[in-house]
Design an enzyme around this catalytic site. Structure first.
Site, PDB file in Angstrom:
ATOM      1  CG  ASP A 260      -0.219  -4.122   1.948  1.00  0.00           C
ATOM      2  OD1 ASP A 260      -0.675  -3.613   3.164  1.00  0.00           O
ATOM      3  OD2 ASP A 260      -0.618  -3.667   1.055  1.00  0.00           O
TER       4      ASP A 260
ATOM      5  CD  GLU B 266      -6.404  -8.866  -1.168  1.00  0.00           C
ATOM      6  OE1 GLU B 266      -6.082  -7.608  -0.882  1.00  0.00           O
ATOM      7  OE2 GLU B 266      -6.185  -9.350  -2.537  1.00  0.00           O
TER       8      GLU B 266
ATOM      9  CG  ASP C  33     -15.402  -9.202  -6.732  1.00  0.00           C
ATOM     10  OD1 ASP C  33     -15.013  -8.144  -6.312  1.00  0.00           O
ATOM     11  OD2 ASP C  33     -15.790  -9.746  -7.691  1.00  0.00           O
TER      12      ASP C  33
ATOM     13  CG  ASP D  69      -4.631  -0.719   0.404  1.00  0.00           C
ATOM     14  OD1 ASP D  69      -4.046   0.197  -0.334  1.00  0.00           O
ATOM     15  OD2 ASP D  69      -4.100  -1.502   1.034  1.00  0.00           O
TER      16      ASP D  69
ATOM     17  CD  GLU E 189       5.018   7.316  -9.792  1.00  0.00           C
ATOM     18  OE1 GLU E 189       4.921   8.282 -10.731  1.00  0.00           O
ATOM     19  OE2 GLU E 189       5.230   6.319  -9.887  1.00  0.00           O
TER      20      GLU E 189
END
Lengths: 360, 360
Positions: free
Chosen positions: A198, A217, A252, A273, A350
């Protein structure tokens, strides 16, 4: 086509005689041209279904031990005001019929089932929560996962990977937590970000004048979606895969980490992350926990002796999963200490645990 | 007695033939000894109810335009594993029967209806949310309202007034926001708190060495509950109604404000922590807006020329209610400027607007 599903429940201090209760309600059902079927429950209270025009369905149950439940289903394009009136009439009448015996009346917001835009994305700890989502702005299947970006009025665009709420544009608290909540100095440092598609962490850390940030990523389609639709999170950082002090590798992270270990490459900060259950092209470990430990182990191996490893953990209420994660932290080839912090990430609905680990 | 209510929905790309779909499911229902009733829907798809042992009820609908919905109701003390199996069997079979036609499968967390401890406290903007509430620790009716304090594992104890989530022990962000988010200096200042019975603001501000804090809370029972059960919020500040630099008055703030106006009494800070502004914008609620304006007007009258007025507003998505509130701010006898800030209060499960106002 979407179905609106209303519920109206009366909790009672004592069981109630169903005959008189039901008789008192029938005129309301008949006014609405609802056709009644009474079912034999074999001693488990009164149960009737009422079918009406336009596909309307009402279920009335007078349970044998102090509970009356009503379900009302209708289609989204039905006359909602009329059905609100029906439900209000039932509530009003039941208040009279059950007078003195009611301990709680509960009318939940209607569930909307089968809608084009899905507003229900349960929490990691399994609670139902409804978001104010009004639009699907991106919906793609990559080789690795389903990627959705959904628009919420209060959280901005929300990235949802395989049904898990990952990050919303409102969630700077996440980026802060996973980079040490302002306690670290990144200036002149070497940073490795695992995942992070992101772009939130990368966009924030390049401002701190690091020596070099490497972000790994696996999923180009996450980057494609976020660079278009999560710009409050990533700014323009994902527009280029390389900048003065950063590079984004689309691959990867596991083979790359192994290469770094072989080369003796070290980082001041490793920020994991990855998604809660990380994706890899070739997981050689069978169980999820072993795979998580592999990534942890490799990450700690490429960490400078005084470096720090940051990662998100899990819902604060999932104490068993958190314990299991902490068990993995105790099994690494290089011993680590860790601390954890509970953070409120706005769109998660949450409390979320974040970990910091470092070499002993 | 509590009822568990499961839903399982299949969204489809095209309408489906109900005959073959239903036929494929019947063996599963029959295995579970469920007795079938097929209802005439007058052209609105297939609808059948299945009644089983122990008060079990299943509703199967094959809607005419690309939706299959299943409801399953059972009692909390039923064999939940068996019912999970039933639901899984139905899901598995439907996946096969509807193969190639499914756009979404949605199985929500079960609704628990009529439970002793109510976990559903919808947001101000009307969304269903489930809390991890496991205990009612305080439940009292005062002359003014119902006061509940509910225990949540992740938010600590939560104060709920007349069904509205007011504040949890996790919600220091609320106290920070309504006291100016650390931008103010309270040392040596005169402060007036309207409401604030949970003691959060008072406990925080006495640490700042103010000259004097006067808190006016109408409801002794709120204080009684909070001083016992919200100690992470109030510490020991509510144990005494008077301290070195504070006093708590148990009375209605309106006559007191009027008295202060008559006496020409002034405060550096007025913090309005009364319960939320009304959501309804209907004309019959006009008097509520006028009441809100009265409190605002009196508060601004007792504010020093360079003083500040802080208050909570409403859910960030309730733009109409927020606009109406801002309209009131433009109608005061003494003109004010204001700014607003959107804050994440952990237990609210929605973004919340806070206002700061000052004399022009």
């Amino acid at each position: 086509m979407a179905l609106r599903h209303y519920t109206l429940d009366f909790s009672l201090s004592t069981a109630v005689d169903s005959t008189s209760t039901v008789a008192g309600l029938l005129s309301i059902f008949h006014e609405q041209e609802l056709t009644e079927t009474v079912h034999d429950t074999n001693g488990h209270g009164y149960l009737a279904t009422f079918v009406g025009k336009h596909g309307r369905l009402v279920i009335l149950r007078v349970h044998s031990r102090g509970l009356v439940t009503i379900d009302l289903q209708c289609y989204e394009e039905d006359n909602i005001a009329q059905l609100d009136n029906l439900l209000n009439a039932l509530e009003k009448k039941l208040k009279v019929l059950l007078n003195g015996n009611i301990t709680r009346i509960k009318k939940l917001p209607a569930l909307v089932r089968g809608a084009k835009v899905d507003r229900y994305w349960p929490t990691a700890d399994g609670r139902i929560v409804e978001y104010d989502i009004d639009q699907v702005v991106y919906d793609e299947d990559s080789d690795y996962q389903n990627i959705k970006i959904l628009h919420s009025r209060q959280y901005g665009n929300i990235l949802v990977l395989d049904g898990d709420v990952n990050l919303a544009e409102s969630d700077f608290a996440y980026t802060q937590a996973i980079t040490g909540n302002g306690r670290e100095s990144y200036a002149g440092k070497e940073v490795l970000i695992l995942g992070g598609g992101d772009g939130g962490i990368l966009a924030e850390l390049v401002k701190k004048k690091p020596k070099m940030i490497t972000m790994v990523e696996i999923d180009q389609k996450v980057i494609d979606g976020c660079k278009r639709h999560m710009r409050k999170t990533c700014g323009d950082i994902l527009d280029n895969l390389k900048g003065d002090c950063y590079q984004i590798l689309i691959e990867d992270c596991v083979p790359l980490l192994k290469k770094y270990v072989r080369e003796g490459r070290m980082f001041d900060y490793v920020i994991n992350d990855l998604t809660a259950i990380p994706i890899s092209t070739a997981p050689e470990e069978d169980s999820m926990w072993e795979f998580l430990r592999l990534i942890l182990d490799l990450s700690i191996q490429v960490l400078h002796p005084r470096g720090k490893y940051f990662t998100q953990g899990n819902s604060a209420t999932l104490t068993e999963a958190l314990s299991l994660y902490e068990e993995q932290l105790g099994k690494l080839s290089c011993p680590v200490d860790f601390r954890k912090e509970v953070v409120c990430v706005p769109s998660y609905l949450e409390q979320w645990v974040f970990y910091t680990a470092w070499k002993k």
